[in-house]
Design an enzyme around this catalytic site. Structure first.
Site, PDB file in Angstrom:
ATOM      1  N   TRP A  22      -0.807  10.770  -1.454  1.00  0.00           N
ATOM      2  CA  TRP A  22      -1.740  11.743  -2.908  1.00  0.00           C
ATOM      3  C   TRP A  22      -3.327  11.069  -2.452  1.00  0.00           C
ATOM      4  CZ3 TRP A  22      -4.915  10.212  -6.747  1.00  0.00           C
ATOM      5  CH2 TRP A  22      -5.891  11.579  -7.686  1.00  0.00           C
ATOM      6  N   SER A  82       4.137   7.408   0.834  1.00  0.00           N
ATOM      7  CA  SER A  82       3.976   7.418  -1.094  1.00  0.00           C
ATOM      8  C   SER A  82       4.605   8.725  -1.154  1.00  0.00           C
ATOM      9  CB  SER A  82       2.015   7.339  -0.808  1.00  0.00           C
ATOM     10  OG  SER A  82       2.229   6.811  -2.162  1.00  0.00           O
ATOM     11  N   LEU A  83       3.723   9.579  -1.610  1.00  0.00           N
ATOM     12  CA  LEU A  83       4.365  11.000  -1.736  1.00  0.00           C
ATOM     13  C   LEU A  83       4.581  11.746  -0.167  1.00  0.00           C
ATOM     14  CD1 LEU A  83       3.900  13.921  -3.671  1.00  0.00           C
ATOM     15  CD2 LEU A  83       2.191  14.199  -2.583  1.00  0.00           C
ATOM     16  N   PHE A 143      -7.462   5.178  -8.324  1.00  0.00           N
ATOM     17  CA  PHE A 143      -6.540   4.449  -7.635  1.00  0.00           C
ATOM     18  C   PHE A 143      -6.687   4.190  -6.081  1.00  0.00           C
ATOM     19  CE2 PHE A 143      -3.066   7.137  -5.251  1.00  0.00           C
ATOM     20  CZ  PHE A 143      -1.571   7.364  -6.726  1.00  0.00           C
ATOM     21  N   LEU A 144      -6.699   4.182  -5.411  1.00  0.00           N
ATOM     22  CA  LEU A 144      -7.323   3.394  -3.611  1.00  0.00           C
ATOM     23  C   LEU A 144      -7.309   1.730  -4.510  1.00  0.00           C
ATOM     24  CD1 LEU A 144      -9.549   6.315  -1.862  1.00  0.00           C
ATOM     25  CD2 LEU A 144      -7.069   6.224  -2.276  1.00  0.00           C
ATOM     26  N   GLY A 145      -8.081   2.166  -5.248  1.00  0.00           N
ATOM     27  CA  GLY A 145      -8.310   0.029  -5.672  1.00  0.00           C
ATOM     28  C   GLY A 145      -7.038  -0.223  -5.870  1.00  0.00           C
ATOM     29  N   GLN A 147      -4.208   1.203  -4.517  1.00  0.00           N
ATOM     30  CA  GLN A 147      -3.297   0.418  -3.799  1.00  0.00           C
ATOM     31  C   GLN A 147      -3.170  -0.732  -2.301  1.00  0.00           C
ATOM     32  OE1 GLN A 147      -3.455   4.429  -1.335  1.00  0.00           O
ATOM     33  NE2 GLN A 147      -3.982   5.559  -2.964  1.00  0.00           N
ATOM     34  N   ASP A 207       2.735  -4.473  -3.964  1.00  0.00           N
ATOM     35  CA  ASP A 207       2.482  -3.002  -4.500  1.00  0.00           C
ATOM     36  C   ASP A 207       2.378  -2.900  -5.377  1.00  0.00           C
ATOM     37  OD1 ASP A 207       2.248  -0.258  -4.196  1.00  0.00           O
ATOM     38  OD2 ASP A 207       3.850  -0.088  -2.919  1.00  0.00           O
ATOM     39  N   HIS A 235       0.194  -1.714  -1.199  1.00  0.00           N
ATOM     40  CA  HIS A 235       0.698  -0.402  -1.224  1.00  0.00           C
ATOM     41  C   HIS A 235       0.248   0.513   0.354  1.00  0.00           C
ATOM     42  CE1 HIS A 235       2.057   3.462  -2.262  1.00  0.00           C
ATOM     43  NE2 HIS A 235       1.605   4.271  -2.238  1.00  0.00           N
TER      44      HIS A 235
END
Length: 257
Positions: A22, A82-83, A143-145, A147, A207, A235
């Site tokens: 994503w 992931s997605l 969001f990236l943080g 991961q 994760d 992640h």
């Protein structure tokens, strides 16, 4: 007019289609392309609406799978992060004759927590969707943080992921919120037991989005599959642990050749 970005590179004799997660795009694989390019013909795809794949609105999981499957070589290995793991799993379920093997990376058949099923709390994903409309850059950065949280190279890896996002025009808010909705509502647990292709599942021990508690539960759902959990990874194990990650892919390819 819609345009799906699809780049092929590598000198290997095995096709490998890679689907990102994503908010990102196919540039995320540039970290491991040099390691894989001698073993595979790599097919680097921007999912519909992301990166350089323009003109798309929010698609369902089935629509996204159909769009990417229409361009893929027959008999390829498919890897989804992931997605992208949900999309690749849907391709394998719909077209098992065209998929030689499936690899999911930091992916879950159901991302959202549900009763005894571990995952992301629904309110967290709903909060991301609300915040996206107010501040895209900050929300995606947060969001990236998540991961890379907990890894030894977290700060460096997060900076690199942000550079991947910013390398191309931002996806439309409609596409991003649609992707979050897929993470919140998709449930392909029943499909796992019906998959008729070899399956390798790769996870990060740290994760926070796909917790390791999900691994034995998916082991039970897909008894013929094989799982690897990378210690010290979160992640994005292909970024924090590229050597063992790529070795696992090559080993899987040789087993299924």
């Amino acid at each position: 007019m819609v345009s799906l970005f699809w780049q092929t590179t590598g000198t290997g004799d095995r096709d490998l289609v890679l689907l990102h997660g994503w908010g990102l795009n196919a540039e995320v694989w540039s970290y491991i392309v040099p390691r894989l390019a001698t073993h595979f013909r790599l097919h680097l795809v921007d999912l519909p609406g992301y990166g350089r794949s323009r003109g798309y609105g929010a698609l369902t999981l089935e629509e996204m799978a159909e769009e990417v499957a229409s361009r893929a070589p027959h008999g390829a290995l498919w890897l989804g992060w992931s997605l992208g793991g949900l999309v690749a799993t849907t391709v394998a379920r719909r077209c098992p004759h065209a998929v030689a093997g499936l690899v999911t990376v930091a992916s879950s058949p159901r991302f959202c927590a549900d009763g005894d099923w571990p995952g992301i709390r629904p309110e967290v994903l709903e909060g991301f969707a609300r915040e996206l409309r107010q501040d895209f850059t900050r929300t995606v950065s947060r969001f990236l943080g998540l991961q890379t949280l907990g890894t030894a190279s977290a700060r460096q890896d997060t900076r690199w992921l942000k550079s991947v996002v910013l390398a191309h025009p931002a996806p439309a808010i409609e596409v991003l919120t649609g992707g979050l909705a897929l993470l919140r509502t998709s449930d392909v647990r029943k499909a796992l037991d019906q998959l008729d292709v070899p399956l390798l599942r790769l996870y990060g021990y740290l994760d926070g989005l796909v917790p390791r508690k999900v691994v034995p539960l998916v082991d039970e759902l897909s008894t013929a599959s094989h799982s690897i959990v990378f210690a010290g990874a979160a992640h994005a194990p292909f970024i924090s642990h590229p050597v063992p990650f790529c070795q696992a892919l090559c080993d899987f390819s040789q087993l299924e050749s």
